[in-house]
Motif scaffolding. Structure first.
Motif, mmCIF file in Angstrom:
data_model
loop_
_atom_site.group_PDB
_atom_site.id
_atom_site.type_symbol
_atom_site.label_atom_id
_atom_site.label_comp_id
_atom_site.label_asym_id
_atom_site.label_seq_id
_atom_site.Cartn_x
_atom_site.Cartn_y
_atom_site.Cartn_z
ATOM 1 N N ASP A 83 0.835 -1.203 0.000
ATOM 2 C CA ASP A 83 0.000 0.000 0.000
ATOM 3 C C ASP A 83 0.867 1.249 0.000
ATOM 4 O O ASP A 83 0.414 2.333 -0.366
ATOM 5 C CB ASP A 83 -0.875 0.028 1.263
ATOM 6 C CG ASP A 83 -1.730 -1.219 1.353
ATOM 7 O OD1 ASP A 83 -2.766 -1.255 0.682
ATOM 8 O OD2 ASP A 83 -1.340 -2.171 2.069
ATOM 9 N N GLU A 118 4.215 2.046 -10.762
ATOM 10 C CA GLU A 118 3.368 2.476 -11.889
ATOM 11 C C GLU A 118 3.199 1.345 -12.914
ATOM 12 O O GLU A 118 2.128 1.201 -13.506
ATOM 13 C CB GLU A 118 3.961 3.723 -12.546
ATOM 14 C CG GLU A 118 3.839 4.932 -11.612
ATOM 15 C CD GLU A 118 4.098 6.270 -12.306
ATOM 16 O OE1 GLU A 118 5.087 6.364 -13.046
ATOM 17 O OE2 GLU A 118 3.292 7.195 -12.084
ATOM 18 N N GLN A 121 0.558 -0.807 -11.608
ATOM 19 C CA GLN A 121 -0.755 -0.171 -11.730
ATOM 20 C C GLN A 121 -1.264 -0.221 -13.166
ATOM 21 O O GLN A 121 -2.459 -0.378 -13.402
ATOM 22 C CB GLN A 121 -0.674 1.289 -11.258
ATOM 23 C CG GLN A 121 -0.495 1.421 -9.751
ATOM 24 C CD GLN A 121 -0.364 2.874 -9.299
ATOM 25 O OE1 GLN A 121 0.119 3.713 -10.053
ATOM 26 N NE2 GLN A 121 -0.771 3.163 -8.071
ATOM 27 N N GLU A 126 -8.442 -1.419 -12.540
ATOM 28 C CA GLU A 126 -8.649 -0.481 -11.425
ATOM 29 C C GLU A 126 -7.407 -0.507 -10.555
ATOM 30 O O GLU A 126 -7.297 -1.312 -9.632
ATOM 31 C CB GLU A 126 -9.857 -0.894 -10.600
ATOM 32 C CG GLU A 126 -11.154 -0.526 -11.264
ATOM 33 C CD GLU A 126 -12.354 -0.706 -10.350
ATOM 34 O OE1 GLU A 126 -12.218 -0.508 -9.131
ATOM 35 O OE2 GLU A 126 -13.388 -1.078 -10.886
ATOM 36 N N LYS A 128 -4.458 -0.289 -7.940
ATOM 37 C CA LYS A 128 -4.413 -0.164 -6.482
ATOM 38 C C LYS A 128 -3.742 1.174 -6.151
ATOM 39 O O LYS A 128 -2.683 1.495 -6.687
ATOM 40 C CB LYS A 128 -3.545 -1.321 -5.976
ATOM 41 C CG LYS A 128 -3.379 -1.467 -4.497
ATOM 42 C CD LYS A 128 -2.509 -2.725 -4.256
ATOM 43 C CE LYS A 128 -1.874 -2.786 -2.876
ATOM 44 N NZ LYS A 128 -2.787 -3.028 -1.796
ATOM 45 N N LYS A 129 -4.342 1.927 -5.260
ATOM 46 C CA LYS A 129 -3.748 3.212 -4.866
ATOM 47 C C LYS A 129 -2.514 2.969 -4.017
ATOM 48 O O LYS A 129 -2.457 2.009 -3.243
ATOM 49 C CB LYS A 129 -4.752 4.024 -4.057
ATOM 50 C CG LYS A 129 -5.777 4.723 -4.932
ATOM 51 C CD LYS A 129 -6.583 5.712 -4.107
ATOM 52 C CE LYS A 129 -7.505 6.534 -4.967
ATOM 53 N NZ LYS A 129 -6.907 7.696 -5.568
ATOM 54 N N LYS A 131 1.019 4.936 -1.803
ATOM 55 C CA LYS A 131 1.637 6.150 -1.250
ATOM 56 C C LYS A 131 3.153 5.961 -1.264
ATOM 57 O O LYS A 131 3.641 4.838 -1.097
ATOM 58 C CB LYS A 131 1.190 6.360 0.199
ATOM 59 C CG LYS A 131 -0.291 6.590 0.344
ATOM 60 C CD LYS A 131 -0.689 6.588 1.815
ATOM 61 C CE LYS A 131 -2.182 6.852 1.947
ATOM 62 N NZ LYS A 131 -2.724 6.435 3.219
ATOM 63 N N ASN A 184 -0.227 11.146 -11.755
ATOM 64 C CA ASN A 184 -0.824 9.846 -11.451
ATOM 65 C C ASN A 184 -1.657 9.957 -10.169
ATOM 66 O O ASN A 184 -1.104 9.981 -9.065
ATOM 67 C CB ASN A 184 0.291 8.801 -11.281
ATOM 68 C CG ASN A 184 -0.270 7.422 -10.969
ATOM 69 O OD1 ASN A 184 -1.469 7.266 -10.726
ATOM 70 N ND2 ASN A 184 0.594 6.423 -10.981
ATOM 71 N N ASN A 186 -3.230 7.854 -8.662
ATOM 72 C CA ASN A 186 -3.201 6.646 -7.822
ATOM 73 C C ASN A 186 -1.878 6.457 -7.091
ATOM 74 O O ASN A 186 -1.689 5.472 -6.392
ATOM 75 C CB ASN A 186 -3.492 5.412 -8.684
ATOM 76 C CG ASN A 186 -4.891 5.457 -9.230
ATOM 77 O OD1 ASN A 186 -5.839 5.702 -8.481
ATOM 78 N ND2 ASN A 186 -5.031 5.281 -10.533
ATOM 79 N N LEU A 187 -0.952 7.363 -7.309
ATOM 80 C CA LEU A 187 0.328 7.256 -6.610
ATOM 81 C C LEU A 187 0.670 8.623 -6.000
ATOM 82 O O LEU A 187 1.113 9.538 -6.686
ATOM 83 C CB LEU A 187 1.416 6.781 -7.584
ATOM 84 C CG LEU A 187 2.824 6.572 -7.019
ATOM 85 C CD1 LEU A 187 2.802 5.801 -5.701
ATOM 86 C CD2 LEU A 187 3.691 5.822 -8.023
ATOM 87 N N GLU A 188 0.403 8.720 -4.712
ATOM 88 C CA GLU A 188 0.578 10.003 -4.018
ATOM 89 C C GLU A 188 1.879 9.974 -3.226
ATOM 90 O O GLU A 188 2.280 8.921 -2.739
ATOM 91 C CB GLU A 188 -0.612 10.241 -3.084
ATOM 92 C CG GLU A 188 -1.920 10.331 -3.854
ATOM 93 C CD GLU A 188 -3.150 10.409 -2.962
ATOM 94 O OE1 GLU A 188 -4.203 10.841 -3.459
ATOM 95 O OE2 GLU A 188 -3.072 10.018 -1.784
#
Ligand code: NAP
Length: 256
Positions: A83, A118, A121, A126, A128-129, A131, A184, A186-188
Motif C-alpha cells: 500500500d 506504476e 498499476q 482499477e 491499487k492506490k 503512497k 498519477n 493513484n500514486l501520491e
C-alpha cells in the motif's frame, strides 16, 4: 477496525528506517524490508525495543539484497502487494558512502521504485492506490519555490553542498524527480524534510510547509524516532495524509 496495510521500507537498517519499521509493526501493520544485512535489521530492532524481532516476526518480511542490484521485475514483485513505500535511504558517512558509487542511490532507487509501482498499476483495470514517502532534509529547497528565500550565506552553502557533496545533490535530485510526479492520481507522495537529526525517543513533533530555521544550526533538531512517527502517522491517518500529500513538509521536535 482499520485495515491492515503493507509498507515496503528501504533503508530499513538505517538510524531512521529502523524506527519506521518498528513503529509500523507496533501499530499492527505489515512491513516488507529490503536490506543488505538481515541480521543488522533484526539487531537494530531489538536495540530499540527488546525482543521486537521475535515479537513481530510474523508481520515482517525481510529480503536480503542490495536494492539497486534488483531487476525491474524484482522491484515490481516487491511493490505489487504494498500500500505504501517509505525510502529512508541515505549515503553512509564514509569516504566510499559519500564519494563512491552509487552516487545516485536515493534518486535511482526512487525512480526505479516509482516506475515499478506504476508498471504494476498499468496492468490493472482499477489500479491499487499507493503512497510514497521519501526522506530528504531541510537543506533541500522545495523545487516549487514556495520556501522562504534563504539568506545569501545560506544559498552559498547550498550551492557548495550541491556541487561538492554528492549525497546532498542526490537528495535534491530525488526530491525534484518526485516533485514532478503529479500526473498519477493513484500514486501520491510526500517528501519529509527533517531538520538536524538526533537519536532519542519518540515524543511530540511539529510539521511545517517549509523550513523554519537557519541552515547554520539553529536551536532546533528532531529525533529520528519522531521523524519515523511523522511518516507512520501520515500513512495511517487519512486527514494527515491529505494535508501533506504532494508537499515537502519539514519536521521538528515540538518544544512545547
Ligand atoms: N544527519 C542529519 O542530521 C540529517 C538531517 C536531515 C536529513 N537527513 C537525511 O536523512 C536520511 C537518513 O538518515 P539516517 O541517519 O537514518 O541514515 P543512515 O543511518 O545512514 O541509514 C542509511 C540507510 O541507507 C542504506 N544504504 C546506504 N548505502 C546503500 C546502498 N549503496 N545500497 C542500499 N542501501 C544503502 C543503509 O543500509 P546499510 O545498513 O546496509 O548500510 C541504511 O539502511 C539521509 O538521507 C540524510 O540525508 C540527515
Amino acid at each position: 477496525m482499520a485495515a491492515i496495510t503493507t509498507t515496503l521500507v528501504v533503508g530499513a537498517t538505517g538510524a531512521t528506517g529502523k524506527h519506521v519499521v518498528l513503529q509500523l509493526l507496533q501499530r499492527k501493520q505489515h512491513v516488507k524490508a529490503v536490506v543488505r544485512s538481515k541480521q543488522r535489521l533484526l539487531d537494530s530492532l531489538d536495540e530499540v525495543a527488546p525482543n521486537a524481532s521475535t515479537e513481530f516476526s510474523s508481520s515482517l518480511e525481510i529480503q536480503e539484497a542490495s536494492l539497486l542490484d534488483l531487476s525491474d521485475d524484482d522491484l515490481m514483485e516487491l511493490t505489487s502487494q504494498c500500500d505504501a513505500t517509505v525510502s529512508c535511504l541515505g549515503h553512509n558517512i564514509s569516504i566510499q558512502g559519500m564519494f563512491g558509487h552509487p552516487r545516485r542511490l536515493v534518486t535511482d532507487a526512487t525512480k526505479r521504485l516509482y516506475n515499478a509501482i506504476e508498471a504494476n498499476q498499468s496492468k490493472e483495470a482499477e489500479p491499487k492506490k499507493a503512497k510514497f514517502i521519501l526522506i530528504g532534509t531541510v537543506a533541500v529547497p522545495n523545487p516549487n519555490g514556495e520556501d522562504d528565500k534563504r539568506t545569501f550565506g545560506e544559498r552559498f552553502v547550498q550551492f557548495l553542498l550541491r556541487y561538492m557533496l554528492p549525497p546532498h545533490r542526490d537528495n535534491e535530485t530525488a526530491a525534484a524527480y518526485i516533485q514532478g510526479k503529479t500526473d498519477n492520481p493513484n500514486l501520491e507522495w510526500t517528501v519529509v524534510r527533517p531538520t538536524e537529526l538526533t537519536d532519542g525517543s519518540a515524543s511530540k513533533y511539529e510539521m511545517f510547509s517549509k523550513p523554519i530555521d537557519s541552515l547554520f544550526g539553529g536551536d532546533r533538531s528532531v529525533t529520528r524516532a519522531n521523524v519515523a512517527q511523522s511518516m507512520v502517522d501520515m500513512l495511517l491517518t487519512k486527514s494527515l495524509w491529505d494535508e501533506w500529500k504532494f508537499k515537502m513538509p519539514t519536521v521538528y521536535d515540538d518544544l512545547n
